[in-house]
Design a protein around this motif. Structure first.
Motif, PDB file in Angstrom:
ATOM      1  N   PHE A  78      16.210  56.539 -23.104  1.00  0.00           N
ATOM      2  CA  PHE A  78      15.926  57.307 -21.902  1.00  0.00           C
ATOM      3  C   PHE A  78      17.258  57.835 -21.409  1.00  0.00           C
ATOM      4  CE2 PHE A  78      13.043  53.816 -22.282  1.00  0.00           C
ATOM      5  CZ  PHE A  78      11.817  54.413 -22.163  1.00  0.00           C
ATOM      6  N   PRO A  79      17.235  58.906 -20.676  1.00  0.00           N
ATOM      7  CA  PRO A  79      18.512  59.354 -20.141  1.00  0.00           C
ATOM      8  C   PRO A  79      19.193  58.253 -19.331  1.00  0.00           C
ATOM      9  CG  PRO A  79      16.842  61.016 -19.823  1.00  0.00           C
ATOM     10  CD  PRO A  79      16.136  59.795 -20.331  1.00  0.00           C
ATOM     11  N   GLY A  80      18.394  57.382 -18.724  1.00  0.00           N
ATOM     12  CA  GLY A  80      18.983  56.326 -17.911  1.00  0.00           C
ATOM     13  C   GLY A  80      19.324  55.076 -18.697  1.00  0.00           C
ATOM     14  N   PHE A  81      18.439  54.586 -19.480  1.00  0.00           N
ATOM     15  CA  PHE A  81      18.634  53.344 -20.221  1.00  0.00           C
ATOM     16  C   PHE A  81      18.308  53.563 -21.686  1.00  0.00           C
ATOM     17  CE2 PHE A  81      17.164  50.926 -16.252  1.00  0.00           C
ATOM     18  CZ  PHE A  81      18.459  50.619 -15.886  1.00  0.00           C
ATOM     19  N   PRO A 117      16.190  58.994 -14.982  1.00  0.00           N
ATOM     20  CA  PRO A 117      17.063  60.025 -15.487  1.00  0.00           C
ATOM     21  C   PRO A 117      17.907  60.565 -14.357  1.00  0.00           C
ATOM     22  CG  PRO A 117      14.891  60.900 -15.122  1.00  0.00           C
ATOM     23  CD  PRO A 117      14.865  59.475 -14.687  1.00  0.00           C
ATOM     24  N   ARG A 118      19.051  60.044 -14.160  1.00  0.00           N
ATOM     25  CA  ARG A 118      19.822  60.427 -12.993  1.00  0.00           C
ATOM     26  C   ARG A 118      21.248  60.664 -13.405  1.00  0.00           C
ATOM     27  NH1 ARG A 118      19.071  63.367  -9.251  1.00  0.00           N
ATOM     28  NH2 ARG A 118      16.942  62.722  -9.380  1.00  0.00           N
ATOM     29  N   ARG A 119      21.754  61.722 -12.972  1.00  0.00           N
ATOM     30  CA  ARG A 119      23.144  62.027 -13.277  1.00  0.00           C
ATOM     31  C   ARG A 119      23.970  61.899 -12.022  1.00  0.00           C
ATOM     32  NH1 ARG A 119      21.549  61.350 -17.455  1.00  0.00           N
ATOM     33  NH2 ARG A 119      21.767  62.562 -19.343  1.00  0.00           N
ATOM     34  N   GLY A 120      25.209  61.537 -12.173  1.00  0.00           N
ATOM     35  CA  GLY A 120      26.008  61.294 -10.986  1.00  0.00           C
ATOM     36  C   GLY A 120      27.046  62.366 -10.746  1.00  0.00           C
ATOM     37  N   ARG A 121      27.590  62.334  -9.593  1.00  0.00           N
ATOM     38  CA  ARG A 121      28.698  63.201  -9.237  1.00  0.00           C
ATOM     39  C   ARG A 121      29.793  62.308  -8.729  1.00  0.00           C
ATOM     40  NH1 ARG A 121      26.828  68.251  -8.381  1.00  0.00           N
ATOM     41  NH2 ARG A 121      28.962  68.814  -8.830  1.00  0.00           N
ATOM     42  N   PRO A 122      31.011  62.768  -8.765  1.00  0.00           N
ATOM     43  CA  PRO A 122      32.114  61.947  -8.299  1.00  0.00           C
ATOM     44  C   PRO A 122      31.943  61.513  -6.864  1.00  0.00           C
ATOM     45  CG  PRO A 122      32.884  63.972  -9.296  1.00  0.00           C
ATOM     46  CD  PRO A 122      31.393  64.054  -9.242  1.00  0.00           C
ATOM     47  N   PRO A 148      12.775  58.744 -11.170  1.00  0.00           N
ATOM     48  CA  PRO A 148      14.146  59.182 -10.935  1.00  0.00           C
ATOM     49  C   PRO A 148      14.418  59.148  -9.431  1.00  0.00           C
ATOM     50  CG  PRO A 148      12.834  60.872 -12.050  1.00  0.00           C
ATOM     51  CD  PRO A 148      11.887  59.809 -11.596  1.00  0.00           C
ATOM     52  N   ALA A 149      15.375  58.347  -8.996  1.00  0.00           N
ATOM     53  CA  ALA A 149      15.652  58.251  -7.561  1.00  0.00           C
ATOM     54  C   ALA A 149      16.841  59.127  -7.207  1.00  0.00           C
ATOM     55  CB  ALA A 149      15.968  56.805  -7.199  1.00  0.00           C
ATOM     56  N   LEU A 150      16.955  59.461  -5.940  1.00  0.00           N
ATOM     57  CA  LEU A 150      18.171  60.136  -5.492  1.00  0.00           C
ATOM     58  C   LEU A 150      19.326  59.159  -5.684  1.00  0.00           C
ATOM     59  CD1 LEU A 150      16.925  61.784  -2.213  1.00  0.00           C
ATOM     60  CD2 LEU A 150      17.612  62.946  -4.321  1.00  0.00           C
ATOM     61  N   PRO A 151      20.513  59.669  -6.018  1.00  0.00           N
ATOM     62  CA  PRO A 151      21.632  58.747  -6.240  1.00  0.00           C
ATOM     63  C   PRO A 151      21.841  57.841  -5.037  1.00  0.00           C
ATOM     64  CG  PRO A 151      22.223  60.960  -6.904  1.00  0.00           C
ATOM     65  CD  PRO A 151      20.880  61.057  -6.241  1.00  0.00           C
ATOM     66  N   ALA A 199      19.811  55.715  -3.834  1.00  0.00           N
ATOM     67  CA  ALA A 199      18.589  55.302  -3.152  1.00  0.00           C
ATOM     68  C   ALA A 199      18.047  53.985  -3.690  1.00  0.00           C
ATOM     69  CB  ALA A 199      17.530  56.393  -3.266  1.00  0.00           C
ATOM     70  N   LEU A 200      18.348  53.687  -4.934  1.00  0.00           N
ATOM     71  CA  LEU A 200      17.871  52.438  -5.532  1.00  0.00           C
ATOM     72  C   LEU A 200      19.060  51.721  -6.176  1.00  0.00           C
ATOM     73  CD1 LEU A 200      14.533  53.429  -7.309  1.00  0.00           C
ATOM     74  CD2 LEU A 200      14.807  51.836  -5.407  1.00  0.00           C
ATOM     75  N   PRO A 201      19.734  50.864  -5.420  1.00  0.00           N
ATOM     76  CA  PRO A 201      20.924  50.200  -5.973  1.00  0.00           C
ATOM     77  C   PRO A 201      20.680  49.519  -7.318  1.00  0.00           C
ATOM     78  CG  PRO A 201      20.802  49.838  -3.622  1.00  0.00           C
ATOM     79  CD  PRO A 201      19.547  50.557  -4.000  1.00  0.00           C
ATOM     80  N   ALA A 202      19.466  49.009  -7.543  1.00  0.00           N
ATOM     81  CA  ALA A 202      19.205  48.320  -8.818  1.00  0.00           C
ATOM     82  C   ALA A 202      19.408  49.258 -10.005  1.00  0.00           C
ATOM     83  CB  ALA A 202      17.791  47.748  -8.832  1.00  0.00           C
ATOM     84  N   GLN A 203      19.208  50.557  -9.783  1.00  0.00           N
ATOM     85  CA  GLN A 203      19.422  51.508 -10.889  1.00  0.00           C
ATOM     86  C   GLN A 203      20.903  51.699 -11.197  1.00  0.00           C
ATOM     87  OE1 GLN A 203      17.330  55.083  -9.759  1.00  0.00           O
ATOM     88  NE2 GLN A 203      15.393  54.353 -10.616  1.00  0.00           N
ATOM     89  N   LEU A 204      21.762  51.237 -10.292  1.00  0.00           N
ATOM     90  CA  LEU A 204      23.207  51.377 -10.514  1.00  0.00           C
ATOM     91  C   LEU A 204      23.811  50.160 -11.211  1.00  0.00           C
ATOM     92  CD1 LEU A 204      24.075  52.868  -7.027  1.00  0.00           C
ATOM     93  CD2 LEU A 204      24.188  54.090  -9.186  1.00  0.00           C
TER      94      LEU A 204
END
Ligand SMILES: O=C(O)[C@H](O)[C@@H](O)[C@H](O)[C@H](O)COP(=O)(O)O
Length: 411
Positions: free
Chosen positions: A46-49, A68-73, A351-354, A356-361
Motif C-alpha cells: 500500500f502506499p502507506g504500509f 495513502p498519505r504523503r507528507g510535507r516538511p 487516508p487521514a489528514l496528516p 489527524a491519526l497519530p497511530a498512522q505516524l
C-alpha cells in the motif's frame, strides 16, 4: 496451514474472509510473531504500509491496509500562548511550560533571508510503503498470549545480543495484555534481572496515584515479576511538565551512557533504540500521549515532550516523542475491544489528514511494527472489500501480483 486469502485474490474473486486470526508481515522482514501462528510471505503493498497475509490453522483470515498519505516538511505557523499556572502539593505556585515556549523552534515564520517561509503542513509522513505485521486473534486472553510470546522472543534475542532488554510500556488497558507474561511458560524462563522498564508516557501525578501509569503497571504486572526496582525507569518530578520531560530525557541519556540503551538516527537526530515499545491506541487515534493535531506530534529533536492540555484526562502528561518511538527496534500496538473498532478501521482503511491519526505516524525507522488485535476491535475492517480497487484505490495491485507469484498464487 497454507490458505488462499481471497481478500487479496484477483479482483472480482470476492469472498468473505473470517476474522479470527491472521498474520501479515512486510517487506520480507522476519517478524517476531508467536510461533503457534503460521506465517506467510505474501507481501501486499500500500502506499502507506507494506503488508503480507496468511492465516492460522483456524482457517480464518484477514489483513490490513493503510493510509495513502504523503507528507510535507515541518514548519511553523501556529502559536497560541497559554500559561498553565497552578499550585503544587506544598501550595507553591508553579508554571508549566507552554506550547509556544516549548516549540518556539518550530514556529519560525521567516527563513534566513528574512523571507516568509511558505506555509506547509506541520506533520510529516514518510514517503513510500511501510512494513508491518498484523495478528488478529479471538479474545483478550489470546492477545495476551500472542503479546507474551512476542515479548519473550524479543527479550531473549535482545539479552543474547546486548546483555539487556529495554521495554517501554504505555498506560491504559495495555498492561492487561501483559497478564500471560507472569504465568508459565514465560514466568520462570524469562531473564527478568536483565529487563529495564521505561514508560512511553506518564501522567503528572505522584507515582502512587491511581492515575499513574507506573502505578497501574506495578499493580497489574511489575509486582508479579522479579524485575529489580532499580531497573524501573520512572519519572521523579510531577510538578512541572517541562521539568518532568527534561528529567525523564536526562534519565534516558544516563541509560545510554551506561550502555543499557543504544542510540540510532531518526531523520538526522539521535534517539534511543529501545528493544520494544508497547503502545495502546485511543479512540481518537492517539498513541502514548501524542494526540491528534498536537504540536508535540511534530517534534523532531526532543526525546520526551510535555503535554499540558491532554484531551484525555489527566490533562498534564509527558510522552516519548514520535521519532523517539520510531527509533525502536520493535513497536507493537495492542488493540482490544469493540470501542476500538472504529479507530482501527480509520487507521487501516482511511487516508487521514496528516497528523489527524497519530497511530498512522508510528513507523519504526529501522525496526518492525506489529499490531495485535482482537476480533472485536477488528470487527469493522472491510477485509472482504480489499480486493476492490474502486473501494481501495490505494492498493498496489502490481505488488500483489508479485506477491502472488512468489508464493505460488496462494493469496
Ligand atoms: O496513559 C495513557 O493514557 C496511554 O498511554 C494511552 O496512550 C493509552 O495507551 C491509550 O489511550 C489506550 O488506552 P486504553 O487501552 O485504556 O483505551
Amino acid at each position: 496451514m497454507a490458505f488462499s486469502f481471497s481478500a487479496y485474490a484477483a479482483p472480482g474473486a470476492v469472498s468473505t474472509p473470517r476474522l479470527v486470526e491472521s498474520v501479515a508481515q512486510g517487506n520480507g522482514t522476519q517478524s517476531a510473531l508467536p510461533s503457534r501462528l503460521s506465517y506467510g510471505q505474501n507481501i501486499v503493498k500500500f502506499p502507506g504500509f507494506v503488508c503480507a497475509a496468511s492465516v492460522n490453522e483456524v482457517g480464518e483470515g484477514s489483513s490490513n491496509a493503510a493510509p495513502p498519505r504523503r507528507g510535507r516538511p515541518k514548519s511553523t505557523n501556529s502559536s497560541t500562548t497559554t500559561k498553565a499556572v497552578r499550585k503544587n502539593a506544598e501550595g507553591k505556585r508553579v508554571v508549566d511550560g507552554t506550547a509556544s515556549d516549548e516549540y518556539a523552534h518550530m514556529k519560525e515564520t521567516e527563513n534566513q533571508n528574512g523571507k516568509p517561509k511558505p506555509a506547509v503542513h506541520l506533520f510529516e509522513y514518510e514517503d513510500g510503503p511501510w512494513p508491518c505485521s498484523v495478528s488478529i486473534v479471538p479474545h483478550l486472553h489470546d492477545v495476551a498470549e500472542a503479546v507474551a510470546d512476542y515479548i519473550a522472543r524479543i527479550s531473549e534475542e535482545s539479552i543474547k545480543a546486548r546483555g539487556y532488554f529495554s521495554i517501554v510500556l504505555s498506560g491504559g488497558s495495555l498492561v492487561k495484555a501483559l497478564s500471560a507474561l507472569v504465568k508459565e511458560p514465560h514466568a520462570s524462563k524469562l531473564n527478568w534481572s536483565k529487563w529495564f522498564v521505561f514508560w512511553a508516557d506518564e501522567r503528572m501525578v505522584p507515582i502512587s496515584h491511581a492515575d499513574s501509569n507506573y502505578n497501574d503497571a506495578k499493580h497489574e504486572f511489575l509486582s508479579k515479576v522479579p524485575i529489580p526496582d532499580d531497573n524501573l525507569v520512572t519519572i521523579d518530578d510531577w510538578d512541572v511538565c517541562s521539568a518532568a520531560a527534561n528529567g525523564y530525557e536526562a534519565r534516558l541519556k544516563e541509560m545510554v551512557k551506561r550502555k543499557i540503551l543504544h542510540t540510532t538516527n531518526v531523520n538526522h537526530h539521535k534517539f534511543p533504540r529501545f528493544d520494544l515499545v508497547l503502545l495502546g491506541i485511543g479512540p481518537d487515534g492517539h498513541v502514548a500521549s501524542l494526540f491528534p493535531n498536537s504540536l508535540q506530534l511534530a517534534e523532531t529533536k526532543k526525546w520526551v515532550v510535555p503535554i499540558t492540555k491532554s484531551p484525555k484526562p489527566p490533562s498534564r502528561r509527558i510522552s516519548l516523542s514520535l521519532p523517539c518511538i520510531n527509533g525502536a527496534a520493535h513497536v507493537a500496538i495492542v488493540v482490544v475491544g469493540s470501542s476500538k473498532a472504529e479507530v482501527l478501521q480509520r487507521v487501516f482503511e482511511r487516508p487521514a489528514l496528516p497528523g489527524a491519526l497519530p497511530a498512522q505516524l508510528v513507523r519504526p525507522r529501522h525496526g518492525e511494527l506489529a499490531w495485535f488485535v482482537d476480533k472485536q476491535a477488528a470487527g469493522r475492517l472491510s477485509i472482504e472489500h480489499y480486493n476492490d480497487p474502486k473501494k481501495f484505490p490505494f492498493l498496489d495491485w502490481s505488488s500483489l501480483k508479485e506477491a502472488k507469484e512468489s508464493t505460488g498464487n496462494q493469496i
